[in-house]
Design a protein around this motif. Sequence first.
Motif, PDB file in Angstrom:
ATOM      1  N   GLY A 254      47.402  40.424  42.635  1.00  0.00           N
ATOM      2  CA  GLY A 254      47.822  40.757  41.273  1.00  0.00           C
ATOM      3  C   GLY A 254      48.348  42.178  41.163  1.00  0.00           C
ATOM      4  O   GLY A 254      47.864  43.071  41.860  1.00  0.00           O
TER       5      GLY A 254
ATOM      6  N   THR B 110      43.952  36.730  47.627  1.00  0.00           N
ATOM      7  CA  THR B 110      43.712  35.912  46.445  1.00  0.00           C
ATOM      8  C   THR B 110      45.027  35.452  45.832  1.00  0.00           C
ATOM      9  O   THR B 110      46.056  36.125  45.950  1.00  0.00           O
ATOM     10  N   VAL B 111      44.972  34.302  45.189  1.00  0.00           N
ATOM     11  CA  VAL B 111      46.079  33.863  44.341  1.00  0.00           C
ATOM     12  C   VAL B 111      45.487  33.256  43.070  1.00  0.00           C
ATOM     13  O   VAL B 111      44.351  32.788  43.063  1.00  0.00           O
ATOM     14  N   ALA B 112      46.265  33.286  42.007  1.00  0.00           N
ATOM     15  CA  ALA B 112      45.873  32.637  40.762  1.00  0.00           C
ATOM     16  C   ALA B 112      46.625  31.321  40.640  1.00  0.00           C
ATOM     17  O   ALA B 112      47.512  31.028  41.444  1.00  0.00           O
ATOM     18  N   LEU B 113      46.252  30.546  39.659  1.00  0.00           N
ATOM     19  CA  LEU B 113      46.893  29.262  39.401  1.00  0.00           C
ATOM     20  C   LEU B 113      47.479  29.311  37.992  1.00  0.00           C
ATOM     21  O   LEU B 113      46.756  29.563  37.030  1.00  0.00           O
ATOM     22  N   ARG B 114      48.796  29.101  37.900  1.00  0.00           N
ATOM     23  CA  ARG B 114      49.444  29.158  36.597  1.00  0.00           C
ATOM     24  C   ARG B 114      50.465  28.023  36.482  1.00  0.00           C
ATOM     25  O   ARG B 114      50.863  27.428  37.480  1.00  0.00           O
TER      26      ARG B 114
ATOM     27  N   ASN C 275      41.664  31.949  42.768  1.00  0.00           N
ATOM     28  CA  ASN C 275      40.700  32.427  41.781  1.00  0.00           C
ATOM     29  C   ASN C 275      40.786  31.617  40.489  1.00  0.00           C
ATOM     30  O   ASN C 275      41.677  30.793  40.317  1.00  0.00           O
TER      31      ASN C 275
END
Lengths: 247, 66
Positions: free
Chosen positions: A13, A34-38, A61
Amino acid sequence: MFLPENGLILGTGGANSLAALEEAVVASETTLVTVALRRVDAAGPGLLPMLDRLGVRVLPNTAGCYTSGDAVKTAQMAREAFETDLIKLEVIGDERTLLPDGVELLKAAEILVADGFTVLPYTSDDPILARRLADAGCAAVMPAGSPIGSGLGISNPHHIELIVQGVDVPVVLDAGIGTASDAALAMELGCDAVLIASAITRSDDPAAMAAAMRHAVTAGRLARAAGRIPRRFHALASTQDDGIAEW
Amino acid sequence: MKLTINGQTQDRSGTCSVATLVAEIIAAQRGVAVAVNGTVVPRSAWGRVDLADGDRIEVLTAAQGG
């Protein structure tokens, strides 16, 4: 073991561009990011192919979740998307501090552990909550040094030490690191790894800061293993008095 | 039928599987997950699950985030 050997997990991020992020990943020498989900329309292309090309593992995450229900759903989506059981579990209490909601966090952790996930919860620096999370079957605990993105470092080093002493799972200092000395301190306190996003991605030179953090983690880990001298209130001469000249 | 895809409503005619919808939205398959009405649809079932009028579909993928 899911933790990178060099003890540095990179959060993706905050980077200005994919190119800057790629340079930081390479310089960090990490094997876990880490990666986010969108939603696909908001996510932008290219992140996953880049990480795949570099050969790093993905730690998804549940960033942005405020309830255990939302976090569990997001984790299940992440497992489907990235074919990994690893999940950085975040259940946030409020927008201003982004500190974890311990009650919702523990509830989500119990559900995800039962569902076969390798749960890495982002938690507060409360030693009792950390122990409860470890007892619930979490694979590690990830206490915040200070609020996410604050760069305030480790506000309560004694609590981090208590967490290290109080759980049998790895401890990852997550959130709050501002510069290299904070990362070194985390390792000196006995953490097994640090997770750093903003301090690297939002620095003037993310690749250079990633390298600095890598060295700091190594230095802190070596210092911890070497055993620091005890603190004393008065001086202790390092040069002997015997044989001193008389004038 | 009316579908809500990532918060946007869409009118469609005929049947449409999850697989068809995903292929229209994003080229990549890896890194994509789908939920219909709040329930995750495993990738292996995308071809078998037909969408129905009123369905709410979330199609998610990797984004930068700590």
